[in-house]
Design a protein around this motif. Sequence first.
Motif, PDB file in Angstrom:
ATOM      1  N   TYR A   5       0.832  -1.207   0.000  1.00 53.57           N
ATOM      2  CA  TYR A   5       0.000   0.000   0.000  1.00 53.57           C
ATOM      3  C   TYR A   5       0.862   1.251   0.000  1.00 53.57           C
ATOM      4  O   TYR A   5       0.634   2.185  -0.773  1.00 53.57           O
ATOM      5  N   VAL A   6       1.868   1.286   0.837  1.00 54.74           N
ATOM      6  CA  VAL A   6       2.743   2.463   0.929  1.00 54.74           C
ATOM      7  C   VAL A   6       3.461   2.694  -0.396  1.00 54.74           C
ATOM      8  O   VAL A   6       3.480   3.817  -0.919  1.00 54.74           O
ATOM      9  N   VAL A   7       4.024   1.640  -0.976  1.00 54.90           N
ATOM     10  CA  VAL A   7       4.784   1.769  -2.219  1.00 54.90           C
ATOM     11  C   VAL A   7       3.871   2.217  -3.364  1.00 54.90           C
ATOM     12  O   VAL A   7       4.192   3.157  -4.101  1.00 54.90           O
ATOM     13  N   VAL A   8       2.735   1.565  -3.521  1.00 55.97           N
ATOM     14  CA  VAL A   8       1.818   1.917  -4.614  1.00 55.97           C
ATOM     15  C   VAL A   8       1.259   3.319  -4.408  1.00 55.97           C
ATOM     16  O   VAL A   8       1.140   4.098  -5.358  1.00 55.97           O
ATOM     17  N   ASN A   9       0.938   3.661  -3.188  1.00 55.26           N
ATOM     18  CA  ASN A   9       0.380   4.976  -2.890  1.00 55.26           C
ATOM     19  C   ASN A   9       1.381   6.085  -3.215  1.00 55.26           C
ATOM     20  O   ASN A   9       1.033   7.091  -3.848  1.00 55.26           O
ATOM     21  N   ILE A  10       2.621   5.907  -2.806  1.00 56.74           N
ATOM     22  CA  ILE A  10       3.655   6.913  -3.086  1.00 56.74           C
ATOM     23  C   ILE A  10       3.928   6.989  -4.590  1.00 56.74           C
ATOM     24  O   ILE A  10       4.070   8.081  -5.151  1.00 56.74           O
ATOM     25  N   ALA A  11       3.974   5.841  -5.253  1.00 60.99           N
ATOM     26  CA  ALA A  11       4.206   5.839  -6.701  1.00 60.99           C
ATOM     27  C   ALA A  11       3.056   6.528  -7.438  1.00 60.99           C
ATOM     28  O   ALA A  11       3.291   7.332  -8.356  1.00 60.99           O
ATOM     29  N   ALA A  12       1.821   6.230  -7.043  1.00 62.16           N
ATOM     30  CA  ALA A  12       0.664   6.866  -7.685  1.00 62.16           C
ATOM     31  C   ALA A  12       0.678   8.369  -7.439  1.00 62.16           C
ATOM     32  O   ALA A  12       0.413   9.163  -8.357  1.00 62.16           O
ATOM     33  N   ALA A  13       0.998   8.780  -6.220  1.00 65.06           N
ATOM     34  CA  ALA A  13       1.055  10.213  -5.902  1.00 65.06           C
ATOM     35  C   ALA A  13       2.146  10.906  -6.725  1.00 65.06           C
ATOM     36  O   ALA A  13       1.928  12.013  -7.240  1.00 65.06           O
ATOM     37  N   ALA A  14       3.293  10.271  -6.862  1.00 59.45           N
ATOM     38  CA  ALA A  14       4.384  10.853  -7.651  1.00 59.45           C
ATOM     39  C   ALA A  14       3.998  10.962  -9.127  1.00 59.45           C
ATOM     40  O   ALA A  14       4.254  11.975  -9.775  1.00 59.45           O
ATOM     41  N   TRP A  15       3.356   9.932  -9.628  1.00 62.59           N
ATOM     42  CA  TRP A  15       2.943   9.884 -11.034  1.00 62.59           C
ATOM     43  C   TRP A  15       1.906  10.970 -11.317  1.00 62.59           C
ATOM     44  O   TRP A  15       2.015  11.711 -12.297  1.00 62.59           O
ATOM     45  N   VAL A  16       0.907  11.083 -10.459  1.00 65.79           N
ATOM     46  CA  VAL A  16      -0.129  12.109 -10.621  1.00 65.79           C
ATOM     47  C   VAL A  16       0.472  13.496 -10.387  1.00 65.79           C
ATOM     48  O   VAL A  16       0.131  14.456 -11.094  1.00 65.79           O
ATOM     49  N   GLY A  17       1.364  13.607  -9.424  1.00 60.95           N
ATOM     50  CA  GLY A  17       2.020  14.886  -9.164  1.00 60.95           C
ATOM     51  C   GLY A  17       2.834  15.349 -10.360  1.00 60.95           C
ATOM     52  O   GLY A  17       2.831  16.535 -10.713  1.00 60.95           O
ATOM     53  N   PHE A  18       3.524  14.427 -11.011  1.00 62.42           N
ATOM     54  CA  PHE A  18       4.269  14.758 -12.224  1.00 62.42           C
ATOM     55  C   PHE A  18       3.323  15.253 -13.310  1.00 62.42           C
ATOM     56  O   PHE A  18       3.610  16.221 -14.012  1.00 62.42           O
ATOM     57  N   SER A  19       2.180  14.599 -13.446  1.00 61.94           N
ATOM     58  CA  SER A  19       1.189  15.016 -14.435  1.00 61.94           C
ATOM     59  C   SER A  19       0.669  16.415 -14.124  1.00 61.94           C
ATOM     60  O   SER A  19       0.504  17.240 -15.026  1.00 61.94           O
ATOM     61  N   ALA A  20       0.413  16.683 -12.855  1.00 63.00           N
ATOM     62  CA  ALA A  20      -0.063  18.004 -12.452  1.00 63.00           C
ATOM     63  C   ALA A  20       0.984  19.066 -12.764  1.00 63.00           C
ATOM     64  O   ALA A  20       0.674  20.120 -13.337  1.00 63.00           O
ATOM     65  N   PHE A  21       2.226  18.795 -12.397  1.00 61.74           N
ATOM     66  CA  PHE A  21       3.322  19.729 -12.650  1.00 61.74           C
ATOM     67  C   PHE A  21       3.458  19.992 -14.146  1.00 61.74           C
ATOM     68  O   PHE A  21       3.627  21.146 -14.576  1.00 61.74           O
ATOM     69  N   SER A  22       3.386  18.937 -14.938  1.00 63.92           N
ATOM     70  CA  SER A  22       3.520  19.074 -16.389  1.00 63.92           C
ATOM     71  C   SER A  22       2.402  19.919 -16.970  1.00 63.92           C
ATOM     72  O   SER A  22       2.637  20.732 -17.874  1.00 63.92           O
TER      73      SER A  22
END
Length: 115
Positions: A5-22
């Motif tokens: 849960y921790v790994v997937v949650n952090i990865a999903a947050a990073a992925w979505v955060g990158f999309s938001a930043f872009s």
Amino acid sequence: MNTAYVVVNIAAAAWVGFSAFSLLRRAAFVVDPLVEYGVPQSWWTPLGLAKAAGAIGLIVGLFVPAIGAAAAIGLLLYFAGAVITVLRARSYKTVAFPMLYLIPVAVALGLGVAA
């Protein structure tokens, strides 16, 4: 709370955060398709901020599970809307791209509920 849960949650947050930043930086690989899909430019900043808030909510959800669940549900709705937008634009070859964001968020929500 389990490790998956921790790994997937952090990865999903990073992925979505990158999309938001872009999107907020108006990266061509993000905004060019939005133009093609007919998404008004006036929506781009609110959409980017919504993604950023969802990514932050996923991280906060590691400490306050209700916020993480709410963020994940909001992001699922966001990316479901993105899939619909792509399909309405008849850009079938690019429908996989919003799914690349929807699926990790769905997995994070599922793991969070199961934990």
